[in-house]
Design a protein around this motif. Structure first.
Motif, mmCIF file in Angstrom:
data_model
loop_
_atom_site.group_PDB
_atom_site.id
_atom_site.type_symbol
_atom_site.label_atom_id
_atom_site.label_comp_id
_atom_site.label_asym_id
_atom_site.label_seq_id
_atom_site.Cartn_x
_atom_site.Cartn_y
_atom_site.Cartn_z
ATOM 1 N N ASP A 1 15.028 23.315 -30.542
ATOM 2 C CA ASP A 1 15.237 22.126 -30.996
ATOM 3 C C ASP A 1 15.006 21.625 -32.339
ATOM 4 O O ASP A 1 15.194 20.373 -32.694
ATOM 5 C CB ASP A 1 14.948 20.922 -29.957
ATOM 6 C CG ASP A 1 15.411 21.189 -28.508
ATOM 7 O OD1 ASP A 1 14.567 20.930 -27.550
ATOM 8 O OD2 ASP A 1 16.486 21.434 -28.381
ATOM 9 N N LEU A 2 14.489 22.425 -33.225
ATOM 10 C CA LEU A 2 14.476 22.087 -34.764
ATOM 11 C C LEU A 2 15.773 21.755 -35.061
ATOM 12 O O LEU A 2 16.889 22.084 -34.757
ATOM 13 C CB LEU A 2 14.028 23.257 -35.285
ATOM 14 C CG LEU A 2 13.747 23.167 -36.785
ATOM 15 C CD1 LEU A 2 12.249 22.228 -37.022
ATOM 16 C CD2 LEU A 2 13.498 24.311 -37.432
ATOM 17 N N ARG A 3 15.771 20.633 -35.837
ATOM 18 C CA ARG A 3 17.003 20.041 -36.670
ATOM 19 C C ARG A 3 16.956 19.711 -37.753
ATOM 20 O O ARG A 3 15.669 19.675 -38.475
ATOM 21 C CB ARG A 3 17.329 18.489 -35.874
ATOM 22 C CG ARG A 3 17.331 18.564 -34.338
ATOM 23 C CD ARG A 3 17.721 17.446 -33.815
ATOM 24 N NE ARG A 3 18.974 16.761 -34.065
ATOM 25 C CZ ARG A 3 20.028 17.150 -33.110
ATOM 26 N NH1 ARG A 3 19.916 17.718 -32.011
ATOM 27 N NH2 ARG A 3 21.182 16.751 -33.528
ATOM 28 N N ILE A 4 18.045 19.819 -38.733
ATOM 29 C CA ILE A 4 18.083 19.335 -39.894
ATOM 30 C C ILE A 4 18.793 17.923 -40.032
ATOM 31 O O ILE A 4 19.705 17.792 -39.532
ATOM 32 C CB ILE A 4 18.869 20.516 -40.903
ATOM 33 C CG1 ILE A 4 18.196 21.816 -40.885
ATOM 34 C CG2 ILE A 4 19.257 19.850 -42.390
ATOM 35 C CD1 ILE A 4 18.998 22.671 -41.471
ATOM 36 N N ALA A 5 18.228 17.138 -40.854
ATOM 37 C CA ALA A 5 19.056 15.761 -41.151
ATOM 38 C C ALA A 5 19.186 15.640 -42.580
ATOM 39 O O ALA A 5 18.293 15.810 -43.355
ATOM 40 C CB ALA A 5 18.296 14.395 -40.638
ATOM 41 N N LEU A 6 20.296 15.023 -43.016
ATOM 42 C CA LEU A 6 20.958 14.826 -44.210
ATOM 43 C C LEU A 6 20.829 13.284 -44.335
ATOM 44 O O LEU A 6 21.556 12.893 -43.880
ATOM 45 C CB LEU A 6 22.088 15.659 -44.650
ATOM 46 C CG LEU A 6 21.910 17.029 -44.483
ATOM 47 C CD1 LEU A 6 23.468 17.620 -44.905
ATOM 48 C CD2 LEU A 6 20.776 17.530 -45.439
ATOM 49 N N TYR A 7 20.133 12.769 -45.177
ATOM 50 C CA TYR A 7 20.144 11.406 -45.595
ATOM 51 C C TYR A 7 21.267 11.073 -46.641
ATOM 52 O O TYR A 7 21.044 11.472 -47.906
ATOM 53 C CB TYR A 7 18.914 10.969 -46.081
ATOM 54 C CG TYR A 7 18.938 9.349 -46.324
ATOM 55 C CD1 TYR A 7 18.681 8.436 -45.531
ATOM 56 C CD2 TYR A 7 18.998 8.771 -47.674
ATOM 57 C CE1 TYR A 7 18.791 6.973 -45.663
ATOM 58 C CE2 TYR A 7 19.081 7.349 -47.702
ATOM 59 C CZ TYR A 7 18.901 6.708 -46.876
ATOM 60 O OH TYR A 7 19.086 5.122 -47.129
ATOM 61 N N GLN A 8 22.306 10.475 -46.421
ATOM 62 C CA GLN A 8 23.316 10.002 -47.226
ATOM 63 C C GLN A 8 23.687 11.070 -48.272
ATOM 64 O O GLN A 8 23.496 10.587 -49.463
ATOM 65 C CB GLN A 8 23.022 8.615 -48.095
ATOM 66 C CG GLN A 8 22.794 7.455 -46.875
ATOM 67 C CD GLN A 8 22.574 6.006 -47.568
ATOM 68 O OE1 GLN A 8 22.461 6.215 -48.878
ATOM 69 N NE2 GLN A 8 22.372 5.418 -46.635
ATOM 70 N N PRO A 9 24.186 12.177 -47.845
ATOM 71 C CA PRO A 9 24.342 13.416 -48.635
ATOM 72 C C PRO A 9 25.483 12.861 -49.718
ATOM 73 O O PRO A 9 26.665 12.103 -49.326
ATOM 74 C CB PRO A 9 24.864 14.410 -47.925
ATOM 75 C CG PRO A 9 25.377 14.067 -46.592
ATOM 76 C CD PRO A 9 24.587 12.589 -46.454
ATOM 77 N N ASP A 10 25.289 13.246 -50.843
ATOM 78 C CA ASP A 10 26.442 12.940 -51.884
ATOM 79 C C ASP A 10 27.302 14.094 -52.559
ATOM 80 O O ASP A 10 28.207 13.882 -53.340
ATOM 81 C CB ASP A 10 25.951 11.856 -52.930
ATOM 82 C CG ASP A 10 24.912 12.115 -53.507
ATOM 83 O OD1 ASP A 10 24.206 13.141 -53.412
ATOM 84 O OD2 ASP A 10 24.144 11.412 -54.374
#
Length: 155
Positions: free
Chosen positions: A5-14
């Protein structure tokens, strides 16, 4: 391979090319990805598809309308948020990752705002040579995700 369940999250990628590269990485490592909108580009952008190639179809991708919605979802899951930041003090190689961590990466142009930084349960950095600001976000994601997977025996 099990990622537990390890996850990657991207905050407002541009930058669509970087996001596509991260999606390709996630597909190859079996990691789900959360995109916290608004993104700085249309998520159907052809550059995103070009850099992610046919790997994008293999990624478990969750889109969150905004930071507040992401945080509400995270609160329901009880997951720890680990932020990669040039403002952090702890090297990522010394941080003890857990199998259910969310690895958060900020915007290429601006990182994350202070209120997001404050919500992180852990803040890590990649040590660099003096005078250098930051790595490409896709490279940073690969380094940190690789270390996290190594620690949790996810390979």
């Amino acid at each position: 391979m099990t990622t537990k369940d390890l996850r990657i999250a991207l905050y407002q990628p541009d930058i669509p090319g970087n996001t596509g590269t991260i999606l390709r990485l996630a597909a190859c490592l079996g990691l789900p990805v959360d995109i916290i909108e608004p993104a700085g580009f249309d998520l159907s952008d052809r550059n995103l598809k070009r850099s992610g190639m046919d790997y994008i179809a293999a990624v478990t991708l969750t889109r969150h309308l905004n930071w507040e919605r992401f945080e509400a979802w995270r609160a329901d899951t009880g997951r720890r948020l680990v932020l990669a930041s040039t403002k952090a003090a702890e090297p990522y190689t010394r941080f003890r990752f857990r199998p259910d961590d969310i690895l958060l990466f900020g915007r290429e142009s601006a990182g994350v705002p202070d209120h997001v930084h404050e919500r992180a349960d852990g803040r890590i950095l990649i040590p660099m040579a003096p005078g250098q600001r930051s790595l490409n976000i896709a490279m940073a994601t690969a380094m940190i995700a690789g270390e996290a997977l190594r620690q949790i025996d996810g390979f």
